[in-house]
Design an enzyme around this catalytic site. Structure first.
Site, PDB file in Angstrom:
ATOM      1  N   HIS A   1      13.973 -16.341 -15.003  1.00  0.00           N
ATOM      2  CA  HIS A   1      13.281 -17.498 -15.561  1.00  0.00           C
ATOM      3  C   HIS A   1      12.946 -17.209 -17.027  1.00  0.00           C
ATOM      4  O   HIS A   1      12.560 -16.091 -17.368  1.00  0.00           O
ATOM      5  CB  HIS A   1      12.000 -17.784 -14.767  1.00  0.00           C
ATOM      6  CG  HIS A   1      11.445 -19.125 -15.063  1.00  0.00           C
ATOM      7  ND1 HIS A   1      10.595 -19.348 -16.120  1.00  0.00           N
ATOM      8  CD2 HIS A   1      11.645 -20.320 -14.464  1.00  0.00           C
ATOM      9  CE1 HIS A   1      10.279 -20.628 -16.152  1.00  0.00           C
ATOM     10  NE2 HIS A   1      10.903 -21.249 -15.154  1.00  0.00           N
TER      11      HIS A   1
ATOM     12  N   CYS B   1      14.602 -15.975 -10.668  1.00  0.00           N
ATOM     13  CA  CYS B   1      13.392 -16.429 -11.346  1.00  0.00           C
ATOM     14  C   CYS B   1      12.535 -15.211 -11.736  1.00  0.00           C
ATOM     15  O   CYS B   1      13.054 -14.231 -12.253  1.00  0.00           O
ATOM     16  CB  CYS B   1      12.651 -17.425 -10.455  1.00  0.00           C
ATOM     17  SG  CYS B   1      11.420 -18.438 -11.281  1.00  0.00           S
TER      18      CYS B   1
ATOM     19  N   GLU C   1      13.881 -21.464  -4.027  1.00  0.00           N
ATOM     20  CA  GLU C   1      14.560 -20.174  -4.184  1.00  0.00           C
ATOM     21  C   GLU C   1      14.667 -19.431  -2.854  1.00  0.00           C
ATOM     22  O   GLU C   1      15.536 -18.577  -2.684  1.00  0.00           O
ATOM     23  CB  GLU C   1      13.831 -19.330  -5.226  1.00  0.00           C
ATOM     24  CG  GLU C   1      13.909 -19.960  -6.595  1.00  0.00           C
ATOM     25  CD  GLU C   1      12.924 -19.412  -7.591  1.00  0.00           C
ATOM     26  OE1 GLU C   1      12.850 -19.976  -8.687  1.00  0.00           O
ATOM     27  OE2 GLU C   1      12.217 -18.428  -7.289  1.00  0.00           O
TER      28      GLU C   1
END
Length: 191
Positions: A130, A111, A16
């Site tokens: 997420h 996320c 990420e």
């Protein structure tokens, strides 16, 4: 010219972090890694044990207003421990609040980093993140969308490592020319 801040803390997810970093580097758009933590050397230990030195520490930036004078995009990656640090750090929260109010400023969260929308007190929006943080986002009043990337005003959110390239490209699309975006997209051999 646009300049990007990619926040990083111990426990940040490598993918990420790396995906948007690589995308903005390919686009030749200046990007800094800004460390949020206590290590004076700015040595960051990522979630899967990759170590890197950040370009600078957030402590070098006097205020969120000064930050907004230096950067146009603030990216908050996930990774359990990293996301917890970033989402609970008052400076990061203030940056998110300030950027949300300003035209031509962009916020990217991916996320568990999307919890920063909640801890910063952003208005209830459509958001993704997420699946493990879905409940916390919905408890905060956000409408969770099970989509790889969600664009809502100047907030771009994404689900996790598997969507990180799409996330980085969506951020780039907001600030780059169509030609630049297409050149970067092509260089990535996207399916």
């Amino acid at each position: 010219m646009v300049k990007v801040c990619l926040f990083v803390a111990d426990g940040t997810d490598e993918i990420e972090f790396s995906a948007p970093w690589g995308i903005f580097k390919r686009a030749e758009i200046p990007i800094d890694s800004v460390y949020v933590g206590e290590n004076k050397d700015r040595l960051v230990k990522m979630s899967r044990d990759v170590e890197m030195y950040a370009n600078r520490s957030y402590k070098e930036i006097p205020s969120a207003d000064d930050f907004a004078k230096q950067y146009d995009i603030a990216i908050i990656p996930g990774g359990g421990l990293g996301a917890k640090t970033l989402s609970t750090t008052p400076f990061v929260q203030q940056v998110v609040k300030e950027f949300y109010k300003k035209p031509n400023k962009w916020i990217g969260m991916i996320c568990a980093g999307t919890l920063t929308a909640k801890t910063s007190g952003l208005p209830n929006k459509q958001i993704t993140g997420h699946p493990s943080v879905r409940g916390q986002l919905e408890e905060g009043g956000y409408k969770y969308l099970d989509q790889p990337v969600v664009l809502e005003e100047n907030l771009i959110t994404s689900q996790g490592p598997g969507t990180a390239m799409l996330f980085g490209l969506k951020l780039l699309e907001q600030v780059a020319s169509k030609d630049k975006y297409n050149a970067v997209y092509k260089s990535l051999s996207m399916p």
